[in-house]
Design a protein around this motif. Structure first.
Motif, PDB file in Angstrom:
ATOM      1  N   GLY A  92      40.761 -56.035 -13.934  1.00  0.00           N
ATOM      2  CA  GLY A  92      40.722 -56.768 -15.196  1.00  0.00           C
ATOM      3  C   GLY A  92      40.841 -58.266 -14.997  1.00  0.00           C
ATOM      4  N   THR A  93      40.294 -59.015 -15.939  1.00  0.00           N
ATOM      5  CA  THR A  93      40.378 -60.472 -15.861  1.00  0.00           C
ATOM      6  C   THR A  93      41.528 -61.018 -16.695  1.00  0.00           C
ATOM      7  OG1 THR A  93      38.754 -60.674 -17.644  1.00  0.00           O
ATOM      8  CG2 THR A  93      37.924 -60.747 -15.381  1.00  0.00           C
ATOM      9  N   THR A  94      42.140 -60.174 -17.526  1.00  0.00           N
ATOM     10  CA  THR A  94      43.307 -60.579 -18.306  1.00  0.00           C
ATOM     11  C   THR A  94      44.408 -59.549 -18.111  1.00  0.00           C
ATOM     12  OG1 THR A  94      42.699 -59.372 -20.306  1.00  0.00           O
ATOM     13  CG2 THR A  94      41.793 -61.612 -20.071  1.00  0.00           C
ATOM     14  N   MET A  95      45.629 -59.941 -18.422  1.00  0.00           N
ATOM     15  CA  MET A  95      46.751 -59.004 -18.325  1.00  0.00           C
ATOM     16  C   MET A  95      46.526 -57.810 -19.251  1.00  0.00           C
ATOM     17  SD  MET A  95      49.141 -59.614 -16.146  1.00  0.00           S
ATOM     18  CE  MET A  95      48.391 -60.570 -14.858  1.00  0.00           C
ATOM     19  N   GLU A  96      45.950 -58.054 -20.409  1.00  0.00           N
ATOM     20  CA  GLU A  96      45.686 -56.971 -21.357  1.00  0.00           C
ATOM     21  C   GLU A  96      44.722 -55.945 -20.778  1.00  0.00           C
ATOM     22  OE1 GLU A  96      45.556 -60.233 -22.163  1.00  0.00           O
ATOM     23  OE2 GLU A  96      47.224 -60.417 -23.589  1.00  0.00           O
ATOM     24  N   GLU A  97      43.673 -56.429 -20.100  1.00  0.00           N
ATOM     25  CA  GLU A  97      42.708 -55.511 -19.479  1.00  0.00           C
ATOM     26  C   GLU A  97      43.358 -54.732 -18.342  1.00  0.00           C
ATOM     27  OE1 GLU A  97      38.405 -57.655 -20.079  1.00  0.00           O
ATOM     28  OE2 GLU A  97      39.726 -58.438 -18.508  1.00  0.00           O
TER      29      GLU A  97
ATOM     30  N   ASP B 103      43.827 -50.659 -18.123  1.00  0.00           N
ATOM     31  CA  ASP B 103      43.364 -49.890 -16.966  1.00  0.00           C
ATOM     32  C   ASP B 103      44.514 -49.096 -16.345  1.00  0.00           C
ATOM     33  OD1 ASP B 103      40.881 -51.014 -17.392  1.00  0.00           O
ATOM     34  OD2 ASP B 103      41.032 -52.421 -15.711  1.00  0.00           O
ATOM     35  N   LEU B 104      45.694 -49.697 -16.311  1.00  0.00           N
ATOM     36  CA  LEU B 104      46.867 -49.031 -15.748  1.00  0.00           C
ATOM     37  C   LEU B 104      47.275 -47.826 -16.576  1.00  0.00           C
ATOM     38  CD1 LEU B 104      48.799 -49.291 -13.403  1.00  0.00           C
ATOM     39  CD2 LEU B 104      50.149 -50.891 -14.762  1.00  0.00           C
ATOM     40  N   VAL B 105      47.294 -47.977 -17.885  1.00  0.00           N
ATOM     41  CA  VAL B 105      47.637 -46.862 -18.772  1.00  0.00           C
ATOM     42  C   VAL B 105      46.609 -45.739 -18.625  1.00  0.00           C
ATOM     43  CG1 VAL B 105      47.841 -46.175 -21.200  1.00  0.00           C
ATOM     44  CG2 VAL B 105      48.965 -48.256 -20.390  1.00  0.00           C
ATOM     45  N   GLN B 106      45.337 -46.094 -18.537  1.00  0.00           N
ATOM     46  CA  GLN B 106      44.296 -45.081 -18.344  1.00  0.00           C
ATOM     47  C   GLN B 106      44.474 -44.354 -17.017  1.00  0.00           C
ATOM     48  OE1 GLN B 106      40.628 -47.251 -18.865  1.00  0.00           O
ATOM     49  NE2 GLN B 106      40.768 -47.182 -21.096  1.00  0.00           N
ATOM     50  N   LEU B 107      44.850 -45.073 -15.976  1.00  0.00           N
ATOM     51  CA  LEU B 107      45.107 -44.456 -14.672  1.00  0.00           C
ATOM     52  C   LEU B 107      46.228 -43.428 -14.796  1.00  0.00           C
ATOM     53  CD1 LEU B 107      44.920 -44.290 -11.508  1.00  0.00           C
ATOM     54  CD2 LEU B 107      46.650 -46.109 -11.498  1.00  0.00           C
ATOM     55  N   TRP B 108      47.340 -43.827 -15.409  1.00  0.00           N
ATOM     56  CA  TRP B 108      48.468 -42.901 -15.564  1.00  0.00           C
ATOM     57  C   TRP B 108      48.065 -41.667 -16.364  1.00  0.00           C
ATOM     58  CZ3 TRP B 108      51.958 -47.541 -17.085  1.00  0.00           C
ATOM     59  CH2 TRP B 108      52.430 -48.157 -15.930  1.00  0.00           C
ATOM     60  N   GLU B 109      47.273 -41.854 -17.403  1.00  0.00           N
ATOM     61  CA  GLU B 109      46.805 -40.704 -18.195  1.00  0.00           C
ATOM     62  C   GLU B 109      45.934 -39.785 -17.353  1.00  0.00           C
ATOM     63  OE1 GLU B 109      44.966 -42.587 -21.570  1.00  0.00           O
ATOM     64  OE2 GLU B 109      46.899 -42.878 -22.586  1.00  0.00           O
ATOM     65  N   ARG B 110      44.986 -40.361 -16.602  1.00  0.00           N
ATOM     66  CA  ARG B 110      44.098 -39.562 -15.737  1.00  0.00           C
ATOM     67  C   ARG B 110      44.883 -38.796 -14.699  1.00  0.00           C
ATOM     68  NH1 ARG B 110      41.086 -44.046 -15.291  1.00  0.00           N
ATOM     69  NH2 ARG B 110      41.752 -44.444 -13.157  1.00  0.00           N
ATOM     70  N   GLU B 111      45.897 -39.414 -14.134  1.00  0.00           N
ATOM     71  CA  GLU B 111      46.693 -38.823 -13.060  1.00  0.00           C
ATOM     72  C   GLU B 111      47.817 -37.930 -13.578  1.00  0.00           C
ATOM     73  OE1 GLU B 111      46.154 -38.996  -9.750  1.00  0.00           O
ATOM     74  OE2 GLU B 111      44.305 -40.090 -10.173  1.00  0.00           O
ATOM     75  N   GLY B 112      48.004 -37.871 -14.889  1.00  0.00           N
ATOM     76  CA  GLY B 112      49.074 -37.055 -15.456  1.00  0.00           C
ATOM     77  C   GLY B 112      50.458 -37.582 -15.119  1.00  0.00           C
TER      78      GLY B 112
END
Length: 74
Positions: free
Chosen positions: A38-43, A47-56
C-alpha cells in the motif's frame, strides 16, 4: 491449541522475507510476514486485515521495523 500468530511488518523499501532469519528462530509460532504494497497507512491496514481474514488469524501479535512499526501502531 493453535500456534500463536506473529505478524512481522517490514520497513520502507524492504519486503516480508526480510524477516526470514528471525522467523527461523521462532519454532511453534505461526509467522505472517506480508509484503506491504500500500501507498498509505490506510491501504496497508486494509491489506493486513484482509491477510488475517484469509489466514483465519483471529488474533495476532505484531512486530514492526520502521514503517512497519508505525503501521503496527496505526
Amino acid at each position: 491449541m493453535p500456534a500463536p500468530v506473529l505478524t512481522l511488518l517490514h520497513g520502507f523499501t524492504q519486503h516480508g522475507s526480510s524477516w526470514s532469519e528471525l522467523a527461523a528462530l521462532l519454532p511453534g509460532v505461526r509467522i505472517l510476514a506480508p509484503d506491504l504494497a500500500g501507498t498509505t497507512m490506510e491501504e496497508c491496514e486494509r491489506d493486513l486485515v484482509q491477510l488475517w481474514e484469509r489466514e483465519g488469524a483471529a488474533r495476532s501479535h505484531l512486530a514492526g521495523y520502521s514503517m512497519g512499526g508505525r503501521l503496527a501502531l496505526f
